[in-house]
Design an enzyme around this catalytic site. Structure first.
Site, short mmCIF file in Angstrom:
data_model
loop_
_atom_site.label_atom_id
_atom_site.label_comp_id
_atom_site.label_asym_id
_atom_site.label_seq_id
_atom_site.Cartn_x
_atom_site.Cartn_y
_atom_site.Cartn_z
N GLY A 188 0.82 -1.22 0.00
CA GLY A 188 0.00 0.00 0.00
C GLY A 188 0.85 1.26 0.00
O GLY A 188 0.48 2.26 0.61
N HIS A 189 1.96 1.23 -0.72
CA HIS A 189 2.94 2.34 -0.63
C HIS A 189 2.47 3.64 -1.28
O HIS A 189 3.14 4.65 -1.16
CB HIS A 189 4.28 1.91 -1.25
CG HIS A 189 4.25 1.90 -2.75
ND1 HIS A 189 3.62 0.92 -3.47
CD2 HIS A 189 4.75 2.77 -3.65
CE1 HIS A 189 3.73 1.19 -4.75
NE2 HIS A 189 4.42 2.29 -4.90
N VAL A 232 -0.87 6.04 4.48
CA VAL A 232 -0.03 5.39 5.48
C VAL A 232 1.22 4.78 4.84
O VAL A 232 2.35 5.02 5.27
CB VAL A 232 -0.83 4.28 6.21
CG1 VAL A 232 0.07 3.48 7.14
CG2 VAL A 232 -1.99 4.89 6.98
N GLY A 233 1.03 4.01 3.77
CA GLY A 233 2.16 3.32 3.14
C GLY A 233 3.19 4.29 2.59
O GLY A 233 4.40 4.05 2.71
N SER A 278 -7.28 0.08 13.23
CA SER A 278 -7.89 1.41 13.28
C SER A 278 -8.59 1.52 14.63
O SER A 278 -8.98 0.50 15.22
CB SER A 278 -8.91 1.53 12.16
OG SER A 278 -9.82 2.56 12.43
N TYR A 305 -16.08 -2.66 8.19
CA TYR A 305 -14.64 -2.38 8.15
C TYR A 305 -13.98 -2.82 9.45
O TYR A 305 -12.92 -3.45 9.46
CB TYR A 305 -14.46 -0.88 7.91
CG TYR A 305 -13.04 -0.38 7.98
CD1 TYR A 305 -12.17 -0.58 6.91
CD2 TYR A 305 -12.57 0.31 9.10
CE1 TYR A 305 -10.87 -0.10 6.97
CE2 TYR A 305 -11.28 0.80 9.15
CZ TYR A 305 -10.43 0.59 8.08
OH TYR A 305 -9.14 1.06 8.15
N HIS A 324 -12.10 11.12 4.53
CA HIS A 324 -12.30 11.40 5.95
C HIS A 324 -12.50 12.91 6.14
O HIS A 324 -12.28 13.69 5.22
CB HIS A 324 -11.09 10.92 6.75
CG HIS A 324 -10.97 9.44 6.80
ND1 HIS A 324 -10.09 8.74 6.02
CD2 HIS A 324 -11.65 8.52 7.54
CE1 HIS A 324 -10.23 7.45 6.27
NE2 HIS A 324 -11.17 7.29 7.18
N TRP A 339 -20.63 17.99 7.75
CA TRP A 339 -21.59 16.91 8.02
C TRP A 339 -21.83 16.75 9.51
O TRP A 339 -20.93 16.95 10.33
CB TRP A 339 -21.06 15.59 7.48
CG TRP A 339 -20.92 15.52 6.00
CD1 TRP A 339 -21.37 16.44 5.07
CD2 TRP A 339 -20.27 14.49 5.24
NE1 TRP A 339 -21.04 16.03 3.81
CE2 TRP A 339 -20.38 14.84 3.89
CE3 TRP A 339 -19.63 13.29 5.58
CZ2 TRP A 339 -19.85 14.04 2.86
CZ3 TRP A 339 -19.11 12.50 4.58
CH2 TRP A 339 -19.22 12.87 3.23
N ASP A 347 -23.16 11.32 12.45
CA ASP A 347 -22.09 11.78 13.33
C ASP A 347 -21.05 10.70 13.58
O ASP A 347 -19.88 11.00 13.84
CB ASP A 347 -22.69 12.15 14.71
CG ASP A 347 -23.04 13.61 14.82
OD1 ASP A 347 -22.56 14.41 13.98
OD2 ASP A 347 -23.79 13.97 15.76
O1 GFB Z 1 -13.53 11.29 9.28
P1 GFB Z 1 -14.91 10.73 9.22
O2 GFB Z 1 -15.48 10.53 7.88
O3 GFB Z 1 -14.99 9.34 9.92
O4 GFB Z 1 -15.89 11.69 10.03
P2 GFB Z 1 -15.07 8.74 11.40
C1 GFB Z 1 -15.61 12.20 11.30
C2 GFB Z 1 -16.70 13.17 11.73
O5 GFB Z 1 -16.59 14.35 10.92
C3 GFB Z 1 -18.13 12.67 11.58
C4 GFB Z 1 -17.88 14.72 10.44
O6 GFB Z 1 -18.90 13.11 12.69
C5 GFB Z 1 -18.59 13.37 10.30
O7 GFB Z 1 -20.00 13.54 10.24
N1 GFB Z 1 -17.74 15.50 9.20
C6 GFB Z 1 -18.05 16.83 9.06
C7 GFB Z 1 -17.31 15.07 7.99
N2 GFB Z 1 -17.88 17.22 7.82
C8 GFB Z 1 -17.40 16.16 7.12
C9 GFB Z 1 -17.03 15.98 5.75
O8 GFB Z 1 -17.10 16.87 4.92
N3 GFB Z 1 -16.55 14.75 5.40
C10 GFB Z 1 -16.45 13.73 6.32
N4 GFB Z 1 -15.95 12.55 5.90
N5 GFB Z 1 -16.84 13.86 7.61
C11 GFB Z 1 -14.13 6.75 10.08
C12 GFB Z 1 -14.56 5.33 9.89
O9 GFB Z 1 -14.96 7.22 11.06
O10 GFB Z 1 -12.82 6.92 10.56
C13 GFB Z 1 -13.50 4.46 9.37
O11 GFB Z 1 -15.73 5.30 9.12
C14 GFB Z 1 -12.16 4.70 10.02
O12 GFB Z 1 -13.88 3.15 9.55
C15 GFB Z 1 -11.81 6.15 10.04
O13 GFB Z 1 -12.14 4.20 11.33
C16 GFB Z 1 -10.51 6.46 10.78
O14 GFB Z 1 -13.94 9.20 12.26
O15 GFB Z 1 -16.42 8.93 12.00
#
Ligand code: GFB
Length: 313
Positions: free
Chosen positions: A11-12, A16-17, A108, A137, A180, A203, A270
């Protein structure tokens, strides 16, 4: 690891990689092996077997995985559980059959129960129900941890598992649907600044708390663990401090230099209310994170500006 030991970074090209590969190069490791997913599909057992038989790596950093943010996890659970189970099963088993000296598996913090008390100690694994948005996951990652532990127990291998908190840095995924929160916010605030948009939509409610670790720190911890840690128990990797998503939004807004408002789309999930890791064990082994969120955000934004804006999405 000897400096000329053959080390495979799976996964380079990912967040992370790529950080692990860079760290190994910086530290003078000279015999590094890697393949793009086009060259080697890790979901394909035959291809993985062939690769290991040919290369015979001595050490493996298993940083290849299907990852994504909260909505991607929630919408494509089948892809997340299938791809991760295939990748990790193929690599871990091929490592065993090809006498790999040591392997580091990356989990994770979403493997911990949704409502576990905080900070999350390694011993909380499998003590309660998982967060539903990323259950598939998390189950795959838990299977990977248990596979490493089981191979150690039955075959006497030396496979270790590290649990990083939420990560960010170069080569992150900046796609707004699948990324993320941190990379998504860098893009959203940047684009809002460029287009003079009156507000940025985030979000959820903004109240969940998250901890953020810069990928270079994570890579340093992984190389450190590979060189020093022999235990069968998982090890958390984090900074030991968290902030609310709303606070993260304010920080990203300041780094980008956007002057509009923030609005919350509460129809989006959330996720886990909080997942701060307990880093007592890692600190006790002699490792601490060094990159502050402020510095890391600056670096990540710079990387985004220099690399991501030129890439068609
Ligand atoms: O980073 P995230 O997608 O994942 O979201 P998790 C973290 C928080 O940020 C949540 C909010 O409460 C989202 O609703 N958020 C606000 C947003 N605005 C945004 C946006 O524009 N995009 C995204 N993506 N989020 C993941 C897991 O959980 O974290 C995986 O689903 C993994 O399995 C990863 O563990 C590290 O932290 O909630």
């Amino acid at each position: 690891m000897k400096k000329d030991a053959k080390i495979y970074v799976a996964g380079h090209r990912g967040l992370v990689g790529s950080a692990i590969l860079t760290k190994l190069m910086e530290q003078g490791y000279t015999n590094l092996v890697y393949r793009t997913s086009k060259e080697l599909d890790l979901r394909d057992k035959g291809a993985v077997d062939e690769f290991f038989a040919e290369e015979k790596p001595a050490f493996v950093f298993l940083a290849a995985a299907k990852v994504g943010g909260i909505v991607a996890n929630n919408e494509y659970p089948a892809d997340f559980i299938r791809d991760n189970l295939l990748i990790q099963t193929n690599v871990i088993d091929a490592a065993y059959r090809n006498n790999v000296e040591k392997l580091l598996f990356l989990g994770s913090t979403c493997i911990y129960p949704k409502l576990a008390s905080q900070p999350l100690k390694e011993s909380y694994l499998l003590t309660g129900e998982l967060e539903p948005t990323n259950e598939a996951y998390a189950i795959a990652k838990i299977a990977g941890i248990k596979m490493c532990e089981s191979y150690n127990r039955q075959y006497g291998t030396k496979y270790i598992s590290a649990m990083p908190t939420n990560l960010y840095g170069p080569n992150d995924n900046f796609d707004l649907k699948t990324s993320h929160v941190l990379p998504a916010l860098l893009r959203k605030f940047h684009e809002a600044k460029e287009s003079n948009a009156p507000f940025v939509e985030m979000w959820g409610t903004g109240t969940p708390k998250r901890e953020f670790l810069y990928s270079d720190d994570l890579a340093d911890a992984c190389v450190f663990l590979m060189n020093t840690y022999e235990g069968n128990e998982i090890v958390n990797i984090g900074v030991g401090d968290d902030i609310t998503i709303k606070e993260l939004g304010e920080k990203v807004k300041a780094v980008v230099g956007y002057e509009g408002d923030i609005q919350f789309d509460t129809t989006k999930p959330d996720g886990t209310p909080r997942k701060l890791v307990d880093v007592t064990k890692l600190n006790g082994l002699g490792w601490k994170a060094t990159i502050s969120l402020e510095d890391g955000l600056q670096k990540a934004y710079q990387w985004f500006l220099e690399n991501e804006l030129t890439t068609a999405k």
